[in-house]
Design an enzyme around this catalytic site. Structure first.
Site, PDB file in Angstrom:
ATOM      1  N   ASN A  54       0.867  -1.184   0.000  1.00 43.54           N
ATOM      2  CA  ASN A  54       0.000   0.000   0.000  1.00 43.54           C
ATOM      3  C   ASN A  54       0.902   1.233   0.000  1.00 43.54           C
ATOM      4  O   ASN A  54       1.462   1.586   1.029  1.00 43.54           O
ATOM      5  CB  ASN A  54      -0.883  -0.055   1.265  1.00 43.54           C
ATOM      6  CG  ASN A  54      -1.708   1.196   1.467  1.00 43.54           C
ATOM      7  OD1 ASN A  54      -1.793   2.049   0.581  1.00 43.54           O
ATOM      8  ND2 ASN A  54      -2.320   1.321   2.641  1.00 43.54           N
ATOM      9  N   TRP A  55       1.034   1.833  -1.167  1.00 39.33           N
ATOM     10  CA  TRP A  55       1.977   2.960  -1.292  1.00 39.33           C
ATOM     11  C   TRP A  55       1.473   4.218  -0.591  1.00 39.33           C
ATOM     12  O   TRP A  55       2.198   5.175  -0.417  1.00 39.33           O
ATOM     13  CB  TRP A  55       2.227   3.281  -2.772  1.00 39.33           C
ATOM     14  CG  TRP A  55       2.943   2.226  -3.544  1.00 39.33           C
ATOM     15  CD1 TRP A  55       3.178   0.923  -3.163  1.00 39.33           C
ATOM     16  CD2 TRP A  55       3.540   2.360  -4.843  1.00 39.33           C
ATOM     17  NE1 TRP A  55       3.866   0.267  -4.142  1.00 39.33           N
ATOM     18  CE2 TRP A  55       4.098   1.116  -5.195  1.00 39.33           C
ATOM     19  CE3 TRP A  55       3.635   3.427  -5.752  1.00 39.33           C
ATOM     20  CZ2 TRP A  55       4.763   0.902  -6.409  1.00 39.33           C
ATOM     21  CZ3 TRP A  55       4.291   3.202  -6.958  1.00 39.33           C
ATOM     22  CH2 TRP A  55       4.854   1.967  -7.278  1.00 39.33           C
ATOM     23  N   LYS A  56       0.199   4.271  -0.257  1.00 36.07           N
ATOM     24  CA  LYS A  56      -0.429   5.462   0.341  1.00 36.07           C
ATOM     25  C   LYS A  56      -0.168   6.680  -0.551  1.00 36.07           C
ATOM     26  O   LYS A  56      -0.054   6.523  -1.763  1.00 36.07           O
ATOM     27  CB  LYS A  56       0.059   5.658   1.779  1.00 36.07           C
ATOM     28  CG  LYS A  56      -0.112   4.360   2.603  1.00 36.07           C
ATOM     29  CD  LYS A  56       0.004   4.552   4.071  1.00 36.07           C
ATOM     30  CE  LYS A  56      -0.186   3.209   4.774  1.00 36.07           C
ATOM     31  NZ  LYS A  56      -0.169   3.301   6.216  1.00 36.07           N
ATOM     32  N   HIS A  66      -9.534   0.988   4.851  1.00 40.93           N
ATOM     33  CA  HIS A  66      -8.263   1.194   5.564  1.00 40.93           C
ATOM     34  C   HIS A  66      -8.507   2.127   6.755  1.00 40.93           C
ATOM     35  O   HIS A  66      -9.322   3.052   6.674  1.00 40.93           O
ATOM     36  CB  HIS A  66      -7.223   1.805   4.617  1.00 40.93           C
ATOM     37  CG  HIS A  66      -5.851   1.814   5.210  1.00 40.93           C
ATOM     38  ND1 HIS A  66      -5.450   2.787   6.090  1.00 40.93           N
ATOM     39  CD2 HIS A  66      -4.818   0.946   5.095  1.00 40.93           C
ATOM     40  CE1 HIS A  66      -4.205   2.518   6.480  1.00 40.93           C
ATOM     41  NE2 HIS A  66      -3.793   1.404   5.887  1.00 40.93           N
ATOM     42  N   GLU A  68      -6.923   4.543   7.857  1.00 41.41           N
ATOM     43  CA  GLU A  68      -6.736   5.975   7.566  1.00 41.41           C
ATOM     44  C   GLU A  68      -7.979   6.547   6.884  1.00 41.41           C
ATOM     45  O   GLU A  68      -8.344   7.702   7.105  1.00 41.41           O
ATOM     46  CB  GLU A  68      -5.471   6.170   6.703  1.00 41.41           C
ATOM     47  CG  GLU A  68      -4.213   5.995   7.548  1.00 41.41           C
ATOM     48  CD  GLU A  68      -3.002   5.442   6.795  1.00 41.41           C
ATOM     49  OE1 GLU A  68      -2.960   5.518   5.554  1.00 41.41           O
ATOM     50  OE2 GLU A  68      -2.104   4.918   7.483  1.00 41.41           O
ATOM     51  N   GLU A  97      -5.422  -5.106  10.506  1.00 36.86           N
ATOM     52  CA  GLU A  97      -4.388  -4.106  10.756  1.00 36.86           C
ATOM     53  C   GLU A  97      -4.692  -3.376  12.058  1.00 36.86           C
ATOM     54  O   GLU A  97      -5.488  -2.421  12.073  1.00 36.86           O
ATOM     55  CB  GLU A  97      -4.356  -3.079   9.618  1.00 36.86           C
ATOM     56  CG  GLU A  97      -4.047  -3.667   8.263  1.00 36.86           C
ATOM     57  CD  GLU A  97      -3.496  -2.604   7.311  1.00 36.86           C
ATOM     58  OE1 GLU A  97      -2.388  -2.803   6.814  1.00 36.86           O
ATOM     59  OE2 GLU A  97      -4.162  -1.582   7.096  1.00 36.86           O
ATOM     60  N   GLY A 109       2.362   2.170  10.821  1.00 37.77           N
ATOM     61  CA  GLY A 109       3.316   3.276  10.679  1.00 37.77           C
ATOM     62  C   GLY A 109       3.999   3.676  11.971  1.00 37.77           C
ATOM     63  O   GLY A 109       4.632   4.726  12.035  1.00 37.77           O
ATOM     64  N   SER A 169       3.402  -2.210  10.349  1.00 33.19           N
ATOM     65  CA  SER A 169       4.853  -2.262  10.545  1.00 33.19           C
ATOM     66  C   SER A 169       5.475  -3.602  10.170  1.00 33.19           C
ATOM     67  O   SER A 169       6.396  -4.066  10.841  1.00 33.19           O
ATOM     68  CB  SER A 169       5.206  -1.857  11.980  1.00 33.19           C
ATOM     69  OG  SER A 169       4.761  -0.535  12.244  1.00 33.19           O
ATOM     70  N   GLY A 228       2.863  -1.125   4.364  1.00 30.38           N
ATOM     71  CA  GLY A 228       2.903   0.302   4.049  1.00 30.38           C
ATOM     72  C   GLY A 228       4.339   0.753   3.842  1.00 30.38           C
ATOM     73  O   GLY A 228       4.932   0.541   2.784  1.00 30.38           O
ATOM     74  N   GLY A 229       4.917   1.331   4.873  1.00 22.54           N
ATOM     75  CA  GLY A 229       6.260   1.929   4.782  1.00 22.54           C
ATOM     76  C   GLY A 229       7.293   1.064   4.077  1.00 22.54           C
ATOM     77  O   GLY A 229       8.043   1.560   3.215  1.00 22.54           O
TER      78      GLY A 229
HETATM   79  P1  PGA Z   1       2.764   0.233   7.733  1.00 20.95           P
HETATM   80  O1  PGA Z   1       1.331   0.432   7.057  1.00 20.95           O
HETATM   81  O2  PGA Z   1       3.355  -1.039   7.141  1.00 20.95           O
HETATM   82  O3  PGA Z   1       3.551   1.450   7.351  1.00 20.95           O
HETATM   83  O4  PGA Z   1       2.553   0.110   9.189  1.00 20.95           O
HETATM   84  C1  PGA Z   1       0.469  -0.655   6.823  1.00 20.95           C
HETATM   85  C2  PGA Z   1      -0.833  -0.168   6.232  1.00 20.95           C
HETATM   86  O5  PGA Z   1      -1.302   0.908   6.625  1.00 20.95           O
HETATM   87  O6  PGA Z   1      -1.437  -0.832   5.368  1.00 20.95           O
END
Ligand code: PGA
Length: 251
Positions: free
Chosen positions: A9-11, A96, A98, A168, A174, A214, A235-236
């Site tokens: 997930n590149w966000k 998600h 967010e 998640e 994050g 993470s 994500g990251g």
């Molecule tokens: P993260 O994000 O790996 O940076 O914790 C995961 C996500 O939000 O899908």
């Protein structure tokens, strides 16, 4: 046997040139690998069309990070399921945390999105997860149950075959704080049990449940070795080709 799926997930990261560069790097690094899992990348909307062209013929599949539940019309700034299909998306991340926290998405909206995505032939990656205070007050299972049942309300057994669930924990996204493999496994098992009660043992055994929060190359293997963890939503660590590939190798 259910599939292991690693999705990135590149966000809101990577403009067009940066996206092209990352996709070419991933393709090159994966060329000589036979990954033991499906691999999906979810770039921002503006890079999807070009990503789709670059990914033709590769083993990497394409997903989007969100969509609207209406077909078209006066919804300024929104993108529909058929638009995503038209640029080559096969998957879409929905619900998600967010989107829930920052953009006010409710379980009901997410349910409408899941239905629309399925009707358009997209496979939803449906995210659920509890907040830190919810975990600390011991209501994790209640929160997860509500999100899963409302999100999947009205979804048929046949449709369930095209859904990936991503657990998640919001406190792990994050933050560098990963759920321990045992903590994650416990919730994954709980979700699988919910699917069994709501659908059937067969559907529960088949549904892919990813962990997200993470995930990194050095913790992926242990998380993925848990019996009910069937992949990762990253994500990251998916923004650098070598760390994303490291996670894929961990599978
Ligand atoms: P993260 O994000 O790996 O940076 O914790 C995961 C996500 O939000 O899908």
């Amino acid at each position: 046997m259910r599939k292991t799926v690693i999705a990135g997930n590149w966000k809101m990261n990577n403009d067009l040139a940066q996206s092209e560069k990352l996709i070419v790097e991933l393709k090159n690094l994966l060329q000589n690998e036979k990954p033991n899992c499906d691999v999906i990348v979810c770039p921002p909307f503006t890079s999807l069309s070009e990503a789709s062209k670059l990914l033709k013929g590769s083993q990497i599949k394409l997903g989007a990070q969100n969509m609207h539940f209406e077909e078209n019309g006066a919804f300024t700034g929104e993108i529909s399921a058929s638009m995503l299909k038209s640029v080559g998306c096969e998957y879409v991340i929905l619900g998600h945390s967010e989107r829930r926290a920052i953009f006010g998405e409710s379980d009901e909206m997410i349910n409408k999105k899941i239905k629309k995505a399925l009707a358009a032939g997209l496979k939803p990656i449906f995210c659920v997860g509890e907040l830190l205070e919810e975990r600390e007050t011991g209501i994790t299972n209640d929160v997860i149950k509500k999100q899963v049942l409302l999100g999947l309300a009205g979804i048929t057994e046949a449709e369930m075959k095209n859904i990936i669930i991503a657990y998640e924990p919001v406190w792990a996204i994050g933050t560098g704080k990963t759920a321990s493999p045992a903590q994650a496994q416990e919730v994954h098992e709980f979700i699988r049990d919910l699917i069994e009660i709501d659908y059937s043992l067969e559907i529960a055994n088949d549904v892919t449940i990813q962990y997200g929060g993470s995930v990194k190359p050095d913790n992926a293997k242990e998380l993925l070795s848990q019996k009910d963890i069937d992949g990762a939503l990253v994500g990251g660590a998916c923004l650098k080709a070598d760390s994303f590939i490291g996670i894929i190798k961990g599978a």
